[in-house]
Design a protein around this motif. Sequence first.
Motif, PDB file in Angstrom:
ATOM      1  N   LEU A  31       4.195   2.624  -5.089  1.00 36.46           N
ATOM      2  CA  LEU A  31       4.232   1.773  -4.125  1.00 36.46           C
ATOM      3  C   LEU A  31       3.552   0.956  -4.712  1.00 36.46           C
ATOM      4  O   LEU A  31       2.729   0.106  -3.961  1.00 36.46           O
ATOM      5  N   SER A  32       2.319   0.841  -5.422  1.00 39.51           N
ATOM      6  CA  SER A  32       1.273  -0.116  -6.192  1.00 39.51           C
ATOM      7  C   SER A  32       1.972  -1.066  -5.886  1.00 39.51           C
ATOM      8  O   SER A  32       2.202  -2.495  -5.425  1.00 39.51           O
ATOM      9  N   ALA A  33       3.165  -1.658  -6.583  1.00 40.62           N
ATOM     10  CA  ALA A  33       4.143  -2.650  -6.301  1.00 40.62           C
ATOM     11  C   ALA A  33       4.371  -2.944  -5.882  1.00 40.62           C
ATOM     12  O   ALA A  33       4.662  -4.154  -5.374  1.00 40.62           O
ATOM     13  N   VAL A  34       5.057  -2.106  -5.406  1.00 37.86           N
ATOM     14  CA  VAL A  34       5.737  -2.429  -3.635  1.00 37.86           C
ATOM     15  C   VAL A  34       4.700  -3.705  -2.666  1.00 37.86           C
ATOM     16  O   VAL A  34       4.604  -3.919  -1.889  1.00 37.86           O
ATOM     17  N   LYS A  35       3.821  -2.536  -2.460  1.00 43.10           N
ATOM     18  CA  LYS A  35       2.184  -3.036  -1.162  1.00 43.10           C
ATOM     19  C   LYS A  35       1.453  -4.393  -2.073  1.00 43.10           C
ATOM     20  O   LYS A  35       0.803  -5.404  -0.812  1.00 43.10           O
ATOM     21  N   ARG A  36       1.199  -4.125  -3.277  1.00 46.48           N
ATOM     22  CA  ARG A  36       0.737  -5.186  -4.096  1.00 46.48           C
ATOM     23  C   ARG A  36       1.066  -6.924  -3.757  1.00 46.48           C
ATOM     24  O   ARG A  36       1.809  -7.157  -3.269  1.00 46.48           O
ATOM     25  N   ARG A  37      -0.137  -7.847  -3.923  1.00 46.73           N
ATOM     26  CA  ARG A  37      -0.300  -9.436  -3.900  1.00 46.73           C
ATOM     27  C   ARG A  37      -0.014  -9.001  -5.199  1.00 46.73           C
ATOM     28  O   ARG A  37      -0.558  -9.406  -6.061  1.00 46.73           O
ATOM     29  N   PRO A  38       0.621 -10.466  -5.071  1.00 47.68           N
ATOM     30  CA  PRO A  38       1.253 -11.235  -6.602  1.00 47.68           C
ATOM     31  C   PRO A  38      -0.448 -11.277  -6.995  1.00 47.68           C
ATOM     32  O   PRO A  38      -1.364 -12.189  -6.504  1.00 47.68           O
ATOM     33  N   GLN A  39      -0.454 -10.768  -8.400  1.00 48.11           N
ATOM     34  CA  GLN A  39      -1.734 -11.732  -9.154  1.00 48.11           C
ATOM     35  C   GLN A  39      -1.230 -12.632  -9.828  1.00 48.11           C
ATOM     36  O   GLN A  39      -0.197 -13.004 -10.250  1.00 48.11           O
ATOM     37  N   PRO A  40      -2.635 -13.648  -9.642  1.00 46.76           N
ATOM     38  CA  PRO A  40      -2.506 -14.992 -10.120  1.00 46.76           C
ATOM     39  C   PRO A  40      -2.558 -14.670 -11.602  1.00 46.76           C
ATOM     40  O   PRO A  40      -2.794 -13.787 -12.391  1.00 46.76           O
TER      41      PRO A  40
END
Length: 761
Positions: free
Chosen positions: A715-724
Amino acid sequence: MGALQITLGVVGVAVSIVAWIMFGTGVYRMVRIIRLGQPDATRNGPFGPRMKTLIKEFAAHTRMNKFRHVGPWHWLVMWGFLIGSLSWFEAYGETFDPHFHWPIIGNWSLWLLLTELLGLGTVVGGLALVIIRQLNHPRRADRQSRFAGSNFKQAYFVETVVIVEGLGILGVKAFKISSGIEDPALWTSFVTKPLAEILPASTVAVTITALVKLLSGMIWLYIVGQTLTMGVAWHRFSAFFNIYFKREDDGGTALGKLKPMMSGGKPLDFEEADPEKDVFGAGQIEDFSWKGWLDFTTCTECGRCQSQCPAWNTGKPLSPKLVITQLRDHAYAKAPYLLAGGKKDVTGEEVGLTGENPYAGIDVLALAEAERPLVGDDGGVIDPEVLWSCTTCGACVEQCPVDIEHVDHIVDMRRYQVMIESNFPTELNGMFKNLENKGNPWGQNAKDRMAWAEDLDFEVPVFDGELGDTEYLFWVGCAGAFEDRAKKTTRAVAELLHIAGVKYTVLGPEESCTGDPARRAGNEFLFQMLAQQNVEVLNSVFEGREPGSRKIVATCAHCFNTLANEYPDLGGKFEVVHHTQLLNRLVREKRLVPVAPIADDVTYHDPCYLGRHNKVYEAPRELVGASGAQFREMPRHGDRSMCCGAGGARMWMEEKIGKRINIERVDEALGTAPSKIATGCPFCRVMLTDGVTARQNDGKASEKVEVVDVSQLLLSAVKRRPQPAPAPGADSLPAVESDPLEADARTDQVPTGTPLPTEDK
């Protein structure tokens, strides 16, 4: 044929007659004793699949090779015994006539090569097994030794005979060559022909060596025939039958569902059961089925089960091996009383033998054994602490090379203690009452089963009488509904199903405990009550649907196992998947797309009832990979994964002896230097979280270590915003010196938290 040959030949035959009579008598006695067990018609067929399993397991050593450093040596010894017996029988002729060999095949080059390989393999294999036993002797490794409690004298006797037999095969052949009786090609006799070059030419030596080969086997037959409890010897014969008659005719292990309560060879019907006549579990040794008695007989005391048992490895008194051998010794000691017709009722009164002197002619030791309770802390065969230490994780069953069904036997003894004796740990009282009155082990109200869905930004559909186009019934489970940590898993799964567009519904207040903790604790009556109620509800929910479309997804490994494997026996046949399986499929179908990897080092704990009991290993690991986490495997994983300590109703019992199982497992997990410990079962999550908290309080774990369900990672990977991306040259790992508890350490250089013996000890 001289006088010496005739004399030695007659001696060999005379000893053989006595030995074979003793061995045959032993076989007859053993069969009679095994048949004292309860009938069990479920083992009778089908013939084809059972024979296929037997051939595969013994010929390919599929289960023996689970300990890879032992399997090949045992394989050599096994074939040396089976085919080498032809060479052994050849000794009858060789003692009378040194020139004797089998007609037709005796001069074949392939036969000469085969005997060379068999003799050499038997010697090398026998020596290897002795060395393995010595290297892992309990005097060196204490409880870690799988041989602790095994009978070393019997084992060394058997292994010595094995080595002598192999030497006899090679010796006779070498002396025949040195005496000019045979002149085989070097490729057929690559050991014995060079050896013959340094041996004297002596036909007498052929006769004497043949006699030694013959008599060593006869001594073995004689002693084994007298000692029916020598499993390390008798398994050479009984293992074939034990494998053929294993519980699952498709070759599977006796895991997943439990063996139903049987009485008189039929499943027990509680509505018609009579405590005066029917068998409720196992309260006496004769209450076990004949397959149970065959299990006891077949145990080789190899200790593989013991080496994998979480209870034994944390200082508890339970050893699956010792449970089986104690039951075996008791069964064979009590057998004369039972064979004479002895029988006691539930009150302990004699009802089988009558007359003025009913016990006349029965061995006093057998009478004394008949007085012992099967389970009891005052002279009982099995101590209650042993019985209730079991987590039913199935590690023993998974590793047993001869397919002994430890868990079924332990639960059968629990059933009698709970339902007839009402003798069980006091902590279970509350759990039983909560299940009976509230339908869940926590004692919560059914109206609160949907509290987990509060504050979600979408509506969770609750079954309202029509399924419509619903694809899955989401079985939340008691933990998922009431336990705060498990609620996070439930919410994560619900959100992922919502994101993926999966049409599902939940039962809400209509859901009740599947009955798993009651059944594993031995309360079969309560399990049946809960299970029949749930089956009735589920069948009404899926009414009108084809079998292939009656789909359930469960987050609890115990619910998953019960719904999938045990409810079909009660008329509830559904397509059940674990949430890790469904979510993994949704990821593969691109219905769930991880958009940004999570920057965590994750180790995964295999729940016993998901892994060993149901062989689901890859789906949760693939989900960890899909989340982008750095995956780190614990030393004990897959089918050797260590239990968290919650199974077998241990979730509701306190550990008072030895190291806590969940602490042991957490120590191993921390040894991989994770930032998160993932699992796929709410019971495991509770136990592991408690273990991590304890280690954090001890200062042995970073405060940042967290236990999560794999669904939360996804869920974290699906909802996370891409990290710089990190700046060039930036070190994404903290310095080791900053905090050794929080540092990222390479697991191939840093020892794990749990010292382990070599896997194949």
